[in-house]
Scaffold this active site. Sequence first.
Site, PDB file in Angstrom:
ATOM      1  N   GLY A 156       0.856  -1.186   0.000  1.00 12.18           N
ATOM      2  CA  GLY A 156       0.000   0.000   0.000  1.00 12.18           C
ATOM      3  C   GLY A 156       0.890   1.232   0.000  1.00 12.18           C
ATOM      4  O   GLY A 156       2.042   1.197  -0.441  1.00 12.18           O
ATOM      5  N   ARG A 157       0.333   2.301   0.546  1.00 12.20           N
ATOM      6  CA  ARG A 157       1.074   3.577   0.515  1.00 12.20           C
ATOM      7  C   ARG A 157       2.397   3.480   1.258  1.00 12.20           C
ATOM      8  O   ARG A 157       3.430   3.959   0.782  1.00 12.20           O
ATOM      9  CB  ARG A 157       0.233   4.676   1.178  1.00 12.20           C
ATOM     10  CG  ARG A 157      -1.130   4.890   0.583  1.00 12.20           C
ATOM     11  CD  ARG A 157      -1.893   5.852   1.493  1.00 12.20           C
ATOM     12  NE  ARG A 157      -3.291   5.937   1.173  1.00 12.20           N
ATOM     13  CZ  ARG A 157      -4.223   5.082   1.597  1.00 12.20           C
ATOM     14  NH1 ARG A 157      -3.897   4.051   2.352  1.00 12.20           N
ATOM     15  NH2 ARG A 157      -5.481   5.244   1.276  1.00 12.20           N
ATOM     16  N   ILE A 158       2.386   2.856   2.438  1.00 11.70           N
ATOM     17  CA  ILE A 158       3.613   2.816   3.251  1.00 11.70           C
ATOM     18  C   ILE A 158       4.633   1.880   2.604  1.00 11.70           C
ATOM     19  O   ILE A 158       5.828   2.195   2.534  1.00 11.70           O
ATOM     20  CB  ILE A 158       3.291   2.403   4.704  1.00 11.70           C
ATOM     21  CG1 ILE A 158       2.355   3.443   5.347  1.00 11.70           C
ATOM     22  CG2 ILE A 158       4.577   2.263   5.532  1.00 11.70           C
ATOM     23  CD1 ILE A 158       1.762   3.026   6.687  1.00 11.70           C
ATOM     24  N   ARG A 179      -1.638  -8.981  -2.513  1.00 14.46           N
ATOM     25  CA  ARG A 179      -2.737  -9.627  -3.252  1.00 14.46           C
ATOM     26  C   ARG A 179      -2.967  -8.931  -4.582  1.00 14.46           C
ATOM     27  O   ARG A 179      -3.101  -9.545  -5.611  1.00 14.46           O
ATOM     28  CB  ARG A 179      -4.031  -9.557  -2.427  1.00 14.46           C
ATOM     29  CG  ARG A 179      -4.208 -10.747  -1.524  1.00 14.46           C
ATOM     30  CD  ARG A 179      -5.460 -10.593  -0.736  1.00 14.46           C
ATOM     31  NE  ARG A 179      -5.550  -9.220  -0.215  1.00 14.46           N
ATOM     32  CZ  ARG A 179      -6.508  -8.777   0.562  1.00 14.46           C
ATOM     33  NH1 ARG A 179      -7.476  -9.565   0.924  1.00 14.46           N
ATOM     34  NH2 ARG A 179      -6.516  -7.540   1.010  1.00 14.46           N
ATOM     35  N   ARG A 240       1.161  -4.635  12.038  1.00 13.75           N
ATOM     36  CA  ARG A 240       0.315  -4.932  13.195  1.00 13.75           C
ATOM     37  C   ARG A 240       0.827  -6.194  13.864  1.00 13.75           C
ATOM     38  O   ARG A 240       1.336  -7.099  13.190  1.00 13.75           O
ATOM     39  CB  ARG A 240      -1.131  -5.211  12.758  1.00 13.75           C
ATOM     40  CG  ARG A 240      -2.002  -3.994  12.609  1.00 13.75           C
ATOM     41  CD  ARG A 240      -2.324  -3.350  13.950  1.00 13.75           C
ATOM     42  NE  ARG A 240      -3.147  -2.166  13.794  1.00 13.75           N
ATOM     43  CZ  ARG A 240      -2.700  -0.931  13.549  1.00 13.75           C
ATOM     44  NH1 ARG A 240      -1.415  -0.704  13.445  1.00 13.75           N
ATOM     45  NH2 ARG A 240      -3.537   0.084  13.431  1.00 13.75           N
ATOM     46  N   GLU A 269      -0.256  -6.521  22.275  1.00 14.64           N
ATOM     47  CA  GLU A 269       0.419  -5.369  22.861  1.00 14.64           C
ATOM     48  C   GLU A 269      -0.552  -4.560  23.729  1.00 14.64           C
ATOM     49  O   GLU A 269      -1.755  -4.581  23.462  1.00 14.64           O
ATOM     50  CB  GLU A 269       1.028  -4.481  21.764  1.00 14.64           C
ATOM     51  CG  GLU A 269       0.003  -3.844  20.825  1.00 14.64           C
ATOM     52  CD  GLU A 269       0.654  -3.079  19.672  1.00 14.64           C
ATOM     53  OE1 GLU A 269       1.539  -3.632  18.984  1.00 14.64           O
ATOM     54  OE2 GLU A 269       0.261  -1.918  19.486  1.00 14.64           O
ATOM     55  N   HIS A 287       5.310   0.553  19.414  1.00 16.73           N
ATOM     56  CA  HIS A 287       4.285   1.029  18.465  1.00 16.73           C
ATOM     57  C   HIS A 287       4.367   2.547  18.267  1.00 16.73           C
ATOM     58  O   HIS A 287       3.416   3.287  18.555  1.00 16.73           O
ATOM     59  CB  HIS A 287       2.878   0.619  18.933  1.00 16.73           C
ATOM     60  CG  HIS A 287       1.876   0.579  17.813  1.00 16.73           C
ATOM     61  ND1 HIS A 287       0.827  -0.305  17.756  1.00 16.73           N
ATOM     62  CD2 HIS A 287       1.763   1.329  16.690  1.00 16.73           C
ATOM     63  CE1 HIS A 287       0.114  -0.105  16.657  1.00 16.73           C
ATOM     64  NE2 HIS A 287       0.681   0.891  15.988  1.00 16.73           N
ATOM     65  N   ILE A 288       5.519   2.982  17.763  1.00 13.66           N
ATOM     66  CA  ILE A 288       5.753   4.433  17.617  1.00 13.66           C
ATOM     67  C   ILE A 288       6.106   4.831  16.177  1.00 13.66           C
ATOM     68  O   ILE A 288       6.641   5.924  15.956  1.00 13.66           O
ATOM     69  CB  ILE A 288       6.878   4.919  18.567  1.00 13.66           C
ATOM     70  CG1 ILE A 288       8.179   4.118  18.354  1.00 13.66           C
ATOM     71  CG2 ILE A 288       6.425   4.861  20.025  1.00 13.66           C
ATOM     72  CD1 ILE A 288       9.398   4.735  19.054  1.00 13.66           C
TER      73      ILE A 288
HETATM   74  C1  GLV Z   1      -0.837   2.914  13.625  1.00  8.64           C
HETATM   75  O1  GLV Z   1      -0.517   1.823  13.908  1.00  8.64           O
HETATM   76  C2  GLV Z   1      -1.834   3.234  12.641  1.00  8.64           C
HETATM   77  O2  GLV Z   1      -2.517   2.316  12.162  1.00  8.64           O
HETATM   78  O3  GLV Z   1      -1.976   4.407  12.322  1.00  8.64           O
END
Ligand code: GLV
Length: 330
Positions: A156-158, A179, A240, A269, A287-288
């Site tokens: 995706g974008r990231i 996919r 995730r 978490e 998760h930062i």
């Molecule tokens: C962070 O985990 C988000 O989904 O923005």
Amino acid sequence: MARQQVLVARAVFPEVVERLRAHFDVDDNPQDSIFTKAELIGRLQGKAGAFTTGSERIDAEVLAACPQLRVVANMAVGYNNFDIPACNAAGVLATNTPDVLTETTADFGFALMMAAARRMAESEHFLRRGEWNRWSFDMFTGSDIHGATLAILGMGRIGQAIARRGALGFGMKVIYHNRSRLAAEQEAAVGARWVDKATLLAEADHLVLVLPYSAASHHAIGAAELALMKPGATLTNVARGGIVDDAALARALRERRIAAAALDVFEGEPQVHPDLLTVPNVVLTPHIASATVATRRAMADLAADNLIAALTGGVAPTPINAAELATRRA
Ligand code: GLV
């Protein structure tokens, strides 16, 4: 006419709460308590909208207990805390915060991958323990990033932003599995080639996970997948928890079946699998990945924009299920 009520479920920038107060009666949570489901349901009574984060699960039970709820605005791009079919059935609009965090999260994913490859956390712990007493030729030797094969699961974008960094900035060979395949010109723009999952795992020098969590991606990386990877490879997860089987990963790291890992997200978490806490060759962060001041503020503003637009007759800028709701209404 009485003002609409909204819940801001977690502590957030006071300026953003003030923006919401200009439109709504706001019940906020400056103490930043984590609500149990019963508390969440209690606090949502009478509320037309909720500003949520990944820690509030909006499921069929919550929706049934809060029939006046019309909008849930997540301050996150991921929305696995929302049961979207249940939101559709209840006629509740769900929104998230894509785009504003893409580059920041990609920066962090890349940083984690580099930290794993070059053993930054492991060597820093060694230094802090006072164990550094001389130079040696093979002390904390890791693996190169430049020229290596960057393998991206999810595109995706990231994923695309990480691919660009690798291809254009570090001369990496970039392969991906997703996919849906990117169009040829998108692949060319990010310098990436689609491969099947087994090839991705086998060819990866550095595997980065950026796919959404769902039942389909649960434990997408477990013992069998780790066994396909090279012994010198690294694994980075900024997607995730639950996508990786953390126990299987800890075993693979301890037995050096892969070289190192870097994890920003964990199954269950903020609990972290105890085995991960004792293996040396893993970088762990809480998760930062999106946590720069500017990006967190942009995420909070976008969540507020969604809530304000959706409850005041406007169009929410980043809806998740607007099309499904429109189809149901038609
Ligand atoms: C962070 O985990 C988000 O989904 O923005």
